[in-house]
Design a protein around this motif. Structure first.
Motif, mmCIF file in Angstrom:
data_model
loop_
_atom_site.group_PDB
_atom_site.id
_atom_site.type_symbol
_atom_site.label_atom_id
_atom_site.label_comp_id
_atom_site.label_asym_id
_atom_site.label_seq_id
_atom_site.Cartn_x
_atom_site.Cartn_y
_atom_site.Cartn_z
ATOM 1 N N ARG A 288 73.025 -53.431 -20.708
ATOM 2 C CA ARG A 288 72.803 -54.679 -21.440
ATOM 3 C C ARG A 288 73.790 -54.802 -22.607
ATOM 4 N N ALA A 289 74.194 -56.019 -22.892
ATOM 5 C CA ALA A 289 75.175 -56.266 -23.940
ATOM 6 C C ALA A 289 74.662 -55.865 -25.315
ATOM 7 N N HIS A 290 73.348 -55.888 -25.552
ATOM 8 C CA HIS A 290 72.808 -55.545 -26.867
ATOM 9 C C HIS A 290 72.463 -54.057 -26.982
ATOM 10 N N ARG A 291 72.815 -53.262 -25.984
ATOM 11 C CA ARG A 291 72.506 -51.827 -25.990
ATOM 12 C C ARG A 291 73.291 -51.121 -27.091
ATOM 13 N N VAL A 292 72.667 -50.169 -27.737
ATOM 14 C CA VAL A 292 73.316 -49.372 -28.775
ATOM 15 C C VAL A 292 73.244 -47.910 -28.352
ATOM 16 N N LEU A 293 74.389 -47.249 -28.313
ATOM 17 C CA LEU A 293 74.450 -45.822 -28.000
ATOM 18 C C LEU A 293 74.831 -45.055 -29.252
ATOM 19 N N ARG A 294 74.584 -43.778 -29.244
ATOM 20 C CA ARG A 294 74.975 -42.933 -30.373
ATOM 21 C C ARG A 294 76.182 -42.105 -29.967
ATOM 22 N N ASP B 211 71.665 -50.862 -11.689
ATOM 23 C CA ASP B 211 71.614 -52.122 -12.411
ATOM 24 C C ASP B 211 71.121 -51.854 -13.836
ATOM 25 N N THR B 212 70.981 -52.897 -14.640
ATOM 26 C CA THR B 212 70.658 -52.737 -16.059
ATOM 27 C C THR B 212 69.286 -52.149 -16.333
ATOM 28 N N GLY B 213 68.383 -52.175 -15.383
ATOM 29 C CA GLY B 213 67.038 -51.659 -15.618
ATOM 30 C C GLY B 213 66.955 -50.146 -15.675
ATOM 31 N N TYR B 214 68.026 -49.458 -15.299
ATOM 32 C CA TYR B 214 68.024 -47.998 -15.282
ATOM 33 C C TYR B 214 68.748 -47.446 -16.497
ATOM 34 N N ASP B 215 68.393 -46.255 -16.911
ATOM 35 C CA ASP B 215 69.037 -45.596 -18.040
ATOM 36 C C ASP B 215 70.253 -44.832 -17.524
ATOM 37 N N THR B 216 71.361 -45.533 -17.388
ATOM 38 C CA THR B 216 72.570 -44.964 -16.782
ATOM 39 C C THR B 216 73.056 -43.697 -17.482
ATOM 40 N N PRO B 217 73.146 -43.650 -18.824
ATOM 41 C CA PRO B 217 73.607 -42.409 -19.451
ATOM 42 C C PRO B 217 72.696 -41.212 -19.135
ATOM 43 N N ARG B 218 71.402 -41.434 -19.134
ATOM 44 C CA ARG B 218 70.465 -40.342 -18.847
ATOM 45 C C ARG B 218 70.598 -39.864 -17.399
ATOM 46 N N GLY C 14 76.208 -38.820 -34.040
ATOM 47 C CA GLY C 14 77.220 -39.529 -34.802
ATOM 48 C C GLY C 14 76.790 -40.958 -35.053
ATOM 49 N N GLY C 15 77.753 -41.795 -35.357
ATOM 50 C CA GLY C 15 77.479 -43.198 -35.640
ATOM 51 C C GLY C 15 77.092 -43.969 -34.395
ATOM 52 N N GLU C 16 76.748 -45.216 -34.595
ATOM 53 C CA GLU C 16 76.338 -46.075 -33.490
ATOM 54 C C GLU C 16 77.549 -46.628 -32.759
ATOM 55 N N PHE C 17 77.415 -46.783 -31.442
ATOM 56 C CA PHE C 17 78.385 -47.498 -30.619
ATOM 57 C C PHE C 17 77.653 -48.738 -30.117
ATOM 58 N N VAL C 18 77.962 -49.881 -30.712
ATOM 59 C CA VAL C 18 77.268 -51.133 -30.395
ATOM 60 C C VAL C 18 78.137 -51.933 -29.422
ATOM 61 N N PHE C 19 77.608 -52.217 -28.241
ATOM 62 C CA PHE C 19 78.367 -52.964 -27.241
ATOM 63 C C PHE C 19 78.795 -54.321 -27.762
#
Length: 107
Positions: free
Chosen positions: A44-50, A20-27, A68-73
């Motif tokens: 989360r919809a406001h999550r920002v990945l690099r 669920d959203t409480g976990y750090d899925t990419p990690r 690299g640049g930001e990937f903003v959901f």
């Protein structure tokens, strides 16, 4: 590290880890990368990945960028083209559409 417990054998289906959203899925996906698992998680919809760091060009001096640049959901303009799109009608929520992209917005 794969199969140290001896429970998973070659030919068995891969294991699906759902978060669920409480976990750090990419990690968690990174940490489980050498195991026969598929990781699926809500973010989360406001999550920002690099994005990955761009390739270093020959003849460029100085320290290379780490990311690299930001990937903003929440910003569809930077997402790039979808590589896979699938939709299904759900009983409780109506039509659900999933869009998958390559690792970087540039493809």
């Amino acid at each position: 590290m794969r199969n140290q417990a001896g429970q998973w054998r070659e030919g068995d289906p891969e294991i699906l880890v759902v978060l669920d959203t409480g976990y750090d899925t990419p990690r968690i996906a990174y940490l489980l990368g050498d195991l026969p698992v598929l990781v699926l998680g809500r973010m989360r919809a406001h999550r920002v990945l690099r994005c990955p760091a761009p390739r270093r060009l020959a003849g460029i001096n100085g320290r290379p960028p780490e990311r690299g640049g930001e990937f903003v959901f929440g910003d569809p303009a930077i997402w790039g083209d979808e590589h896979v799109v699938t939709s299904t009608d759900t009983r409780f929520y109506g039509m659900a559409t999933v869009r998958a992209r390559n690792r970087s917005p540039s493809g």
